[in-house]
Design a protein around this motif. Sequence first.
Motif, mmCIF file in Angstrom:
data_model
loop_
_atom_site.group_PDB
_atom_site.id
_atom_site.type_symbol
_atom_site.label_atom_id
_atom_site.label_comp_id
_atom_site.label_asym_id
_atom_site.label_seq_id
_atom_site.Cartn_x
_atom_site.Cartn_y
_atom_site.Cartn_z
ATOM 1 N N ARG A 64 1.395 -9.759 3.084
ATOM 2 C CA ARG A 64 2.339 -10.579 3.852
ATOM 3 C C ARG A 64 3.787 -10.172 3.604
ATOM 4 N NH1 ARG A 64 0.426 -16.098 1.340
ATOM 5 N NH2 ARG A 64 0.469 -14.682 -0.461
ATOM 6 N N GLY A 65 3.985 -9.128 2.837
ATOM 7 C CA GLY A 65 5.333 -8.682 2.513
ATOM 8 C C GLY A 65 6.051 -8.039 3.680
ATOM 9 N N ASP A 66 7.344 -7.712 3.455
ATOM 10 C CA ASP A 66 8.174 -7.171 4.535
ATOM 11 C C ASP A 66 8.807 -5.832 4.164
ATOM 12 O OD1 ASP A 66 9.927 -7.994 2.608
ATOM 13 O OD2 ASP A 66 11.206 -9.173 3.935
ATOM 14 N N ARG A 67 8.295 -5.186 3.113
ATOM 15 C CA ARG A 67 8.865 -3.897 2.710
ATOM 16 C C ARG A 67 7.749 -3.005 2.171
ATOM 17 N NH1 ARG A 67 13.179 -6.530 -0.458
ATOM 18 N NH2 ARG A 67 12.594 -8.151 0.999
ATOM 19 N N THR A 68 8.007 -1.704 2.212
ATOM 20 C CA THR A 68 7.013 -0.734 1.767
ATOM 21 C C THR A 68 7.538 0.039 0.569
ATOM 22 O OG1 THR A 68 6.149 -0.471 4.018
ATOM 23 C CG2 THR A 68 5.603 1.242 2.429
ATOM 24 N N LEU A 69 6.745 0.053 -0.504
ATOM 25 C CA LEU A 69 7.055 0.826 -1.704
ATOM 26 C C LEU A 69 5.789 1.546 -2.139
ATOM 27 C CD1 LEU A 69 9.027 -1.887 -3.737
ATOM 28 C CD2 LEU A 69 10.028 0.081 -2.574
#
Length: 264
Positions: A64-69
Amino acid sequence: MSAPGTSTPPSSRPSTVSPLGRTLPTVRDRDYLLDRSGVIFKVIGDVHPGTHWLGYVKYYPDERGDRTLFGRTYRQNTVVSKAFGILADRPECYVYSPAIGCVITGVPREDVVIHYSCRQALATLHETPSLLDGSPVGQDLLAVIGWIMDHEADDVIGVTGSFLVGVALARITDHHEGLATPALYGIDVETVIASTIDEAEVFARRITHLRSYLGAYTGAFRQGDTVHLSGRLVYIQGPAGTGGFGIELTPWSATESYLANLAR
């Protein structure tokens, strides 16, 4: 929280993952630590037990996150106490701190994969400014870094927040209520540099006031001034039931910085 599974970010040479990541012997307050489960901890304080680095979960794998790492979807956490829930299935991350006098979250030292140092990040960005994206915020950061290096303060000041793995500029719109204490200014937030809330750029449009009970900011600004702010988000109740969100500069806690300075 979605389970991190068995995926482990690269741990061979930290510099191949990020030029801001290094394996350094000294872990300092507000540095970031990446563990073997892919969780990124933000270090709390400079006094740690021998088994753990104290810190709370700042970023963790979550669909459900909004960033990619590291090729995975991550979610940001902005509340220290929420780390207990995020780490509910990892009791090894709960540790008693004699210095603080309570149980707190932390990452076992042997689980640390990469240490992101605030001071190393500052030095790296100074040496390689092309790592920044050229945005106005990035240019402001480079100007601040240049001042720090010119004054030889890079051993005590670093770069943290989103710049480390990967505060606000506001325009004064009304100064009439800022002529008395408590000072209340109307503001229009132009840029969010760092924040403890999700989707800060969207929420920034709802921040309409700057307030301080400190006499130092009484009559300090005029309409049209651009101010660099570091303070606490509060809800301000106005007359006749009206209200809105604002930035509070009064330092109720001595552990944070509450400042307003003219930016230009």
